[in-house]
Design a protein around this motif. Sequence first.
Motif, PDB file in Angstrom:
ATOM      1  N   GLU A 112       0.690  -1.176   0.060  1.00  0.00           N
ATOM      2  CA  GLU A 112      -0.038  -0.059  -0.157  1.00  0.00           C
ATOM      3  C   GLU A 112       0.875   1.392   0.121  1.00  0.00           C
ATOM      4  N   LEU A 167     -12.129   2.906   8.146  1.00  0.00           N
ATOM      5  CA  LEU A 167     -11.945   2.147   6.749  1.00  0.00           C
ATOM      6  C   LEU A 167     -13.187   2.277   6.043  1.00  0.00           C
ATOM      7  N   PRO A 168     -14.340   2.278   6.700  1.00  0.00           N
ATOM      8  CA  PRO A 168     -15.652   2.298   5.948  1.00  0.00           C
ATOM      9  C   PRO A 168     -15.821   3.851   5.531  1.00  0.00           C
ATOM     10  N   ALA A 171     -13.526   4.308   2.697  1.00  0.00           N
ATOM     11  CA  ALA A 171     -14.075   3.638   1.388  1.00  0.00           C
ATOM     12  C   ALA A 171     -14.995   4.517   0.928  1.00  0.00           C
ATOM     13  N   GLY A 175     -12.204   6.511  -1.397  1.00  0.00           N
ATOM     14  CA  GLY A 175     -11.905   5.138  -1.733  1.00  0.00           C
ATOM     15  C   GLY A 175     -10.764   4.647  -0.918  1.00  0.00           C
ATOM     16  N   PHE A 176     -10.628   3.274  -0.722  1.00  0.00           N
ATOM     17  CA  PHE A 176      -9.878   2.427  -0.114  1.00  0.00           C
ATOM     18  C   PHE A 176      -8.343   2.927  -0.037  1.00  0.00           C
ATOM     19  N   GLU A 177      -8.070   2.966  -1.572  1.00  0.00           N
ATOM     20  CA  GLU A 177      -6.577   3.100  -2.065  1.00  0.00           C
ATOM     21  C   GLU A 177      -6.230   4.638  -1.482  1.00  0.00           C
ATOM     22  N   SER A 179      -7.521   6.487   0.985  1.00  0.00           N
ATOM     23  CA  SER A 179      -7.794   6.836   2.104  1.00  0.00           C
ATOM     24  C   SER A 179      -6.780   5.903   3.263  1.00  0.00           C
ATOM     25  N   TYR A 180      -6.505   4.740   2.695  1.00  0.00           N
ATOM     26  CA  TYR A 180      -5.554   3.669   3.665  1.00  0.00           C
ATOM     27  C   TYR A 180      -4.505   4.206   4.071  1.00  0.00           C
TER      28      TYR A 180
END
Length: 211
Positions: A112, A167-168, A171, A175-177, A179-180
């Motif tokens: 990531e 996480l949610p 997302a 988006g996940f990528e 925000s992660y």
Amino acid sequence: MPTKTRIKDYPKWVVTAMWVSALLIAVGSYRFLIADIALVMPAMLHHALERPLMFYLHIGLAPIALALLPLQFSNGLRKARPAVHRWLGRLYGAAILLAGVSGLWLAYTTEEGPVAAVGLGLLSVFWLWTTGVAIRHAMARRIAQHRVWMIRSAALTLAAVTLRIYLPIGAVTVGFEASYPIICWLAWVPNLVLAEWILRRGRGAPMGATA
């Protein structure tokens, strides 16, 4: 040295919500036992395939530390069953030792990006450090210092809870990528800052302690 505090200094719903969340997240973390990793933890699939030992050590033992927090911060258990408190403390420390070391390796090998890797890596380092210092103080019977460092350790253990809050949100927003990598910092840095704020305000005893 920070002084003790009473549980009434904290809203009861805050304490209850924190411990209930910790237990629910701990139990829910074992969903991989009944479902495929690709379905329940898709972002971690590459770890499961490429470094299964480190992966399963981390996701198997970190929830144990999380589930033990309410017991270790229980004033009643600590007073009524001090030997149980000490043995559960040893289990808590052992779980964090293995989960922290494996977490550090997973951070180093994450796909990531470097921001996420450094965030997760520092979380593991500080998790191991604060817990180790807390245990060292307990072994030396420096109880006040032990409690202070256990609050720091608990703040980092509870990153498992805050991670699942962010996480949610990440997302469904960016988006996940995107925000992660930021969540890898948000999950624990504010927790540790809050712990330090509590300690500096003189609330150095675990929630549930009495004056």
